[in-house]
Scaffold this motif. Structure first.
Motif, PDB file in Angstrom:
ATOM      1  N   CYS A   1       0.850  -1.306  -0.020  1.00 52.51           N
ATOM      2  CA  CYS A   1      -0.031   0.086  -0.146  1.00 52.51           C
ATOM      3  C   CYS A   1       0.949   1.168  -0.057  1.00 52.51           C
ATOM      4  O   CYS A   1       1.806   1.404   0.875  1.00 52.51           O
ATOM      5  CB  CYS A   1      -1.022   0.185   1.182  1.00 52.51           C
TER       6      CYS A   1
ATOM      7  N   GLN B   1       0.378   4.235   0.683  1.00 50.66           N
ATOM      8  CA  GLN B   1       0.166   5.192   1.765  1.00 50.66           C
ATOM      9  C   GLN B   1       0.679   4.662   3.243  1.00 50.66           C
ATOM     10  O   GLN B   1       1.683   5.449   3.565  1.00 50.66           O
ATOM     11  CB  GLN B   1      -1.618   5.170   2.075  1.00 50.66           C
ATOM     12  N   CYS B   2       0.372   3.385   3.457  1.00 51.83           N
ATOM     13  CA  CYS B   2       0.864   3.189   5.022  1.00 51.83           C
ATOM     14  C   CYS B   2       2.239   2.317   4.984  1.00 51.83           C
ATOM     15  O   CYS B   2       2.851   2.177   5.638  1.00 51.83           O
ATOM     16  CB  CYS B   2       0.035   2.442   5.786  1.00 51.83           C
TER      17      CYS B   2
ATOM     18  N   ALA C   1       0.353  -2.505   4.605  1.00 55.29           N
ATOM     19  CA  ALA C   1      -0.574  -3.653   3.811  1.00 55.29           C
ATOM     20  C   ALA C   1      -0.006  -3.963   2.648  1.00 55.29           C
ATOM     21  O   ALA C   1       0.701  -3.191   1.995  1.00 55.29           O
ATOM     22  CB  ALA C   1      -1.861  -3.012   3.821  1.00 55.29           C
TER      23      ALA C   1
ATOM     24  N   HIS D   1      -9.352  -1.457   5.131  1.00 53.10           N
ATOM     25  CA  HIS D   1      -8.105  -1.034   5.363  1.00 53.10           C
ATOM     26  C   HIS D   1      -8.037   0.776   5.573  1.00 53.10           C
ATOM     27  O   HIS D   1      -7.164   1.218   6.126  1.00 53.10           O
ATOM     28  CB  HIS D   1      -7.172  -1.409   4.239  1.00 53.10           C
TER      29      HIS D   1
ATOM     30  N   CYS E   1      -5.442   2.303   7.478  1.00 50.88           N
ATOM     31  CA  CYS E   1      -4.417   3.053   6.566  1.00 50.88           C
ATOM     32  C   CYS E   1      -3.960   4.205   7.196  1.00 50.88           C
ATOM     33  O   CYS E   1      -2.719   4.731   7.711  1.00 50.88           O
ATOM     34  CB  CYS E   1      -4.797   3.124   5.264  1.00 50.88           C
TER      35      CYS E   1
HETATM   36 ZN   LIG Z   1      -2.349   1.495   3.479  1.00 52.26          ZN
END
Ligand SMILES: [Zn+2]
Ligand SMILES: [Zn+2]
Ligand SMILES: [Zn+2]
Length: 476
Positions: free
Chosen positions: A60, A62-63, A66, A81, A85
């Motif tokens: 992922c 963003q974070c 994940a 999520h 997130c």
């Molecule tokens: Zn994420």
């Protein structure tokens, strides 16, 4: 939910009973999780949406926590999520799996209300948390989790009381169900399935639970009369009744009073001596051999963890030579020796040895387990493969058929493992026919097949099977 009803089970609290007659293999209900998370240790190797193991997962953006198979899985997992997130980014670190699971449950319930589908029989609130039963050490960890949860939980999410948060942690502590990969061979995460929490334990249960394509299924192991309580086994039957009761008390906080515990059914087989021509070894002899076996099992486990498989073979074979003449062929320590040896020998490509040990394992299991026990089915499958590898096609085919019959009940026809078995059954049936027509042609074909694909079906030995025996995920 037309098949089941909640009722007061004497001495057990709430339970589920069937409202109609059931037969072996019937799916009583299937249920998606309220929420589920991948274990901390596997966060980068298992897809956070479909829980499959993949070599290359996408992170992922963003974070960066994940991981997903692809865009499709990421999109499918986004609803679960999304808030996680943002929270992980703001928190700046990754909370542990318990905290992540409770947070996912809370976000879901905040959004959808306490009943998220009309199939759901109970709310989170109504489930037991057993906080009052916890030991000091457990309580300490529990408090640390709650403390960290409060730091992690975003200010702009709905705020809950400490009691509600503690309750949610208590529920997943004893009812967090172990989520396995798609083949059911490895424990990869933990989830909450509210209806399943209502199914009480029996050491000799009438149902089993299996994860199939992302949902759990409660399946009937045999004929069940209308109105009878539905039960599953929380602990493996290959323990003496005393040990099962101890495990159930410390992990699930109740005293098992099932028929098998009350009558100590089959306990004599599990740690007993071998009878030869009506003569049994003395109690001291059996105890001595049992203690020695136990000691060697611990030694063996260490070597296995280190990947020293030749040492594993040395320890096991030495121990078996000494104790096999004294101990019953249903002795649970001998069974563990045979199980490990068959796995390791197959890995080292000693197929005949592997098949001999696997056969002893299955014969012992057959005398102990319920005829439709999933672990028995999986063992028969492994033994079938071992015999097939050793060119013993008749026994191999028989074992595969035995496994297939059991898994049709415990896993059902659509489960990936049952489908594997179906293919194996057709293959071994074809080979058996060939063998009966012309043994020579059969053996030369076998040799060619093994040369072409020598490593197929030979996984590195592991403790996977042991892992899945824990139905509910317990903290180490
Ligand atoms: Zn994420
Ligand atoms: Zn996926
Ligand atoms: Zn019991």
């Amino acid at each position: 939910m037309e098949n089941v009803a909640i009722f007061d089970s004497p001495g057990k609290g709430r339970g589920l009973k069937t409202t109609k007659e059931l037969w072996a293999g019937d799916v009583i209900f299937s249920e998606a999780s309220l929420a589920a998370v991948v274990f901390d240790s596997l966060a980068e190797r298992i897809c956070h949406s479909c829980f499959r193991r993949q070599d290359k997962l996408q992170r992922c953006g963003q974070c960066k926590f994940a991981h997903y198979c692809d865009r499709t899985c990421q999109r499918a997992g986004w609803a679960e999520h999304k808030q996680e997130c943002g929270a992980i980014k703001a928190y700046g670190k990754i909370p542990n799996e318990n905290i992540r699971l409770v947070a996912r449950i809370m976000w879901r319930l905040d959004k959808e209300g306490s009943i998220v589908s009309d199939m759901q029989l109970t709310t989170l609130e109504e489930l037991e948390d057993h906080i009052a039963d916890m030991q000091d050490e457990e309580m300490q960890e529990f408090k640390v989790d709650i403390h960290n949860f409060l730091d992690y939980w975003p200010r702009n999410s709905k705020q809950h009381t400490i009691d509600d948060i503690s309750h949610a942690f208590g529920v997943i502590m004893c009812n967090g169900f172990t989520v396995s990969d798609q083949r059911g061979l490895q424990a990869v995460g933990v989830g909450l399935f509210p209806n399943l929490c209502l199914v009480n334990h029996d050491c000799w249960p009438n149902c089993t639970v299996i994860l199939n394509h992302g949902k759990i299924e409660l399946r009937s192991l045999g004929k069940i009369e209308e109105g009878q309580e539905l039960t599953i086994a929380y602990v493996d039957y290959l323990n003496k009744s005393e040990e099962r009761q101890r495990l159930l008390k410390t992990q699930y906080f109740f005293d098992c009073t099932c028929e098998h515990c009350k009558n100590h059914t089959k306990d004599d087989l599990k740690l007993g001596g071998k009878e030869v021509d009506g003569v049994k070894p003395s109690e001291e002899q059996v105890k001595e051999a049992t203690d020695y076996c136990f000691e060697m099992l611990e030694k063996m486990d260490k070597s296995r963890l280190n990947g020293d498989y030749h040492e594993v073979v040395k320890i096991c074979e030495g121990c078996i030579e000494k104790t096999e003449p004294v101990l019953a062929d249903t002795h649970i320590y001998l069974l563990r020796m045979w199980s490990t040896l068959s796995e390791v020998k197959a890995y080292l490509q000693f197929f005949e040895d592997a098949s001999d040990y696997a056969r002893k394992m299955v014969e012992g299991y057959t005398k102990l387990y319920h005829p439709n026990n999933a672990a028995l089915g999986m063992a028969a499958m492994r033994a079938g493969v071992n015999h097939w590898q050793a060119g013993q096609i008749e026994i191999g085919h028989g074992m595969v058929c035995k496994a297939y019959a059991i898994l049709m009940v415990t896993h059902g026809p659509t489960h990936p493992i049952t489908k594997d078995l179906e293919a194996m059954r057709m293959q071994t049936e074809m080979e058996l026919r060939m063998f009966k027509q012309n043994e020579y042609v059969y053996h030369s074909m076998r040799e060619a097949a093994l040369k072409n694909k020598p490593m197929s079906m030979m996984h590195e030995p592991s403790s996977m099977e042991e892992g899945i025996k824990n139905l509910f995920h317990r903290r180490k």
